[in-house]
Enzyme design. Structure first.
Site, PDB file in Angstrom:
ATOM      1  N   HIS A 173       0.862  -0.844  -0.093  1.00 29.09           N
ATOM      2  CA  HIS A 173      -0.013   0.121  -0.025  1.00 29.09           C
ATOM      3  C   HIS A 173       0.899   1.150  -0.085  1.00 29.09           C
ATOM      4  O   HIS A 173       1.677   1.520   0.952  1.00 29.09           O
ATOM      5  CB  HIS A 173      -0.852  -0.070   1.228  1.00 29.09           C
ATOM      6  CG  HIS A 173      -1.996  -1.067   1.209  1.00 29.09           C
ATOM      7  ND1 HIS A 173      -2.547  -1.570   2.237  1.00 29.09           N
ATOM      8  CD2 HIS A 173      -2.539  -1.628  -0.049  1.00 29.09           C
ATOM      9  CE1 HIS A 173      -3.483  -2.611   1.801  1.00 29.09           C
ATOM     10  NE2 HIS A 173      -3.669  -2.654   0.443  1.00 29.09           N
ATOM     11  N   GLU A 176       2.120   3.464   3.279  1.00 29.94           N
ATOM     12  CA  GLU A 176       2.776   3.054   4.210  1.00 29.94           C
ATOM     13  C   GLU A 176       4.157   3.152   4.177  1.00 29.94           C
ATOM     14  O   GLU A 176       4.979   2.268   3.831  1.00 29.94           O
ATOM     15  CB  GLU A 176       2.078   1.912   4.255  1.00 29.94           C
ATOM     16  CG  GLU A 176       0.569   1.746   4.415  1.00 29.94           C
ATOM     17  CD  GLU A 176      -0.142   0.484   4.659  1.00 29.94           C
ATOM     18  OE1 GLU A 176       0.545  -0.591   4.531  1.00 29.94           O
ATOM     19  OE2 GLU A 176      -1.365   0.385   4.339  1.00 29.94           O
ATOM     20  N   HIS A 308       2.736  -3.804   6.955  1.00 29.92           N
ATOM     21  CA  HIS A 308       2.024  -2.814   6.472  1.00 29.92           C
ATOM     22  C   HIS A 308       1.853  -1.604   7.774  1.00 29.92           C
ATOM     23  O   HIS A 308       2.407  -2.010   8.954  1.00 29.92           O
ATOM     24  CB  HIS A 308       0.425  -3.289   6.477  1.00 29.92           C
ATOM     25  CG  HIS A 308       0.195  -3.957   5.142  1.00 29.92           C
ATOM     26  ND1 HIS A 308      -0.414  -3.528   4.216  1.00 29.92           N
ATOM     27  CD2 HIS A 308       0.547  -5.380   4.856  1.00 29.92           C
ATOM     28  CE1 HIS A 308      -0.495  -4.434   3.224  1.00 29.92           C
ATOM     29  NE2 HIS A 308       0.222  -5.525   3.495  1.00 29.92           N
ATOM     30  N   GLU A 381       1.149  -5.111  11.266  1.00 22.36           N
ATOM     31  CA  GLU A 381       0.698  -3.643  11.134  1.00 22.36           C
ATOM     32  C   GLU A 381       1.323  -3.001  12.038  1.00 22.36           C
ATOM     33  O   GLU A 381       0.876  -3.172  13.172  1.00 22.36           O
ATOM     34  CB  GLU A 381      -0.866  -3.548  11.489  1.00 22.36           C
ATOM     35  CG  GLU A 381      -1.936  -4.328  10.239  1.00 22.36           C
ATOM     36  CD  GLU A 381      -2.021  -3.395   9.044  1.00 22.36           C
ATOM     37  OE1 GLU A 381      -1.549  -2.519   9.077  1.00 22.36           O
ATOM     38  OE2 GLU A 381      -3.082  -3.950   8.083  1.00 22.36           O
TER      39      GLU A 381
END
Length: 431
Positions: A173, A176, A308, A381
């Protein structure tokens, strides 16, 4: 004990010398971006009454990308048109900030993070400085022609040895950027630690590590290098018949693609899955690389982390179903994922859970890595835990702290890469 292997190969022929190819001019060379239309106001909203995985999935099925999960609510970022559509569907949205123009400065400045050219230069420098430990190769190119690079780190990087392999991917993404810094931190830590740190030395003597610093270089450049952040998530690939740009690469993998309401079929959505599996140029590049690590019918990569931001979570398959077990994921598999994921989270303070405990996703990298290739695959994450820490754009002064926070987790995964089932005591049966 380690997983059974039946091959020993000579030096890999595909390793490239990148010092010249990775000049700044080459790294940024690409067709010019189309002129943007008028700036679109992006607002962060809290959506109330969203407390369960099923409720979060119902919201995600509108094509909304969920930024943050809270107790009883979630945060999303949306323009006025999407917010109005959600309100019309009955969702209760409360803006948390004044509208911010797409491209407005946020908690960090783009200069806090290294550019794509600087990333490639750092890789090339590591290859020059540690020629025995580092071998980098261009595994393919993005839609706009930028290099997608895999960096091999091992005690004898020029040889394809009979050792377990670990893959670390970053920046699927675009926005990020902290994940790219994570890649460069890991590269520096492994190379500088070899020969001085006993744990790193032992692991690199027995493992081969592949680091892909940026899966989505076009998106990274677009989000960062105009001088202001754009809150861009997808790649930069046009969609036939639509003015909307981009595919969500982490909904584009070829396992249970579009099966279960965990992605969007609308090109304008941030979670657009693309017209077909691996239609995203960059998804195909990385998938082909992984398939290329099958030697003698056996996948050499045994473990994987896809980095992420944000939320401070360790996630594992499956994402497409709420069930703990499903086709291709037995109770022993699920127990190993949970035990290893929990062990990883114990090192960095993240919260461990099955991916679908958040909400249903389909076509995700973790599900594909496991179901298609048999690789123990996790998503991290990273920082922050909440939007108060900067959301997708935490300030540059936290980069060193938050990348080093995952040092022990990466080394733990490398340790278990010989046999992830070892963590549940099932190595005799599976390894």
């Amino acid at each position: 004990m380690r997983m059974t292997r039946h091959r020993r190969r000579a030096a890999a022929a595909a390793v490239l010398t990148l010092a010249l190819a990775w000049s700044s001019a080459q790294a940024t060379a690409a067709p010019p971006e189309p002129e943007a239309a008028s700036a679109t106001a992006i607002v962060t909203y809290e959506v109330a009454g969203v407390a369960t995985a099923a409720e979060r999935t119902a919201l995600a099925r509108t094509g909304t990308a969920i930024d943050e999960v809270r107790d009883g609510s979630v945060l999303i970022s949306a323009d006025a048109a999407h917010a109005a559509r959600l309100t019309g569907l009955g969702w209760e949205l409360t803006p948390l900030t004044a509208p911010r123009e797409r491209g407005a400065p946020r908690a960090a400045a783009p200069a806090d993070y290294r550019t794509h050219a600087e990333v490639l230069a750092a890789v090339a420098q590591a290859e020059r400085q540690y020629p025995d430990l580092v071998a980098a190769e261009v595994i393919g190119r993005s839609h706009q022609g930028r290099d997608i690079v895999a960096v091999k780190v091992s005690a004898n990087a020029a040889a394809d040895e009979d050792e377990p392999e670990v893959l670390l991917t970053h920046n699927q993404h675009a926005r990020e950027h902290l994940t790219v810094e994570m890649a460069l931190y890991t590269l520096e830590e492994l190379t500088s630690g070899y020969g001085t740190d006993p744990e790193i030395t032992s692991l690199l003597n027995e493992r081969e590590v592949w680091i892909v610093p940026s899966v989505n270089p076009d998106g990274k450049v677009y989000d960062q290098e105009s001088g202001t952040f754009r809150m861009w998530r997808k790649n930069r690939q046009p969609n036939a018949g639509s003015s909307a740009i981009g595919t969500d690469l982490n909904r584009n993998w070829d396992y249970r693609w579009g099966c279960c309401g965990g992605s969007s079929g609308s090109p304008g959505s941030d979670t657009y899955r693309g017209p077909s599996p691996e239609s995203g140029t960059e998804t195909g590049v990385v998938a082909d690389f992984v398939r290329g690590r099958v030697v003698g019918g056996e996948q050499q990569i045994t473990a994987h982390i896809d980095f992420h931001t944000y939320g401070e979570l360790v996630l594992w398959p499956y994402g497409y179903t709420y069930a703990d077990t499903a086709a291709g994921l037995t109770r022993d598999d699920a127990d190993a994922f949970e035990a290893l994921g929990t062990a990883l989270a114990d090192t960095n303070g993240y919260r461990p859970q099955q991916s679908s405990d958040l909400y249903i996703t389909d076509g995700s990298v973790n599900d594909w890595m496991w179901a298609d290739q048999g690789i123990f695959s996790f998503t991290f994450e990273m920082y922050p835990r909440s939007s108060s820490g900067g959301g997708f754009y935490p300030p540059g002064n936290v980069i060193d702290r938050e990348t080093s926070r995952n040092r022990a987790a990466v080394l733990t995964l490398l340790d278990y890469a010989d046999c992830p089932y070892r963590i549940t005591g099932n190595e005799a049966e599976y390894c």
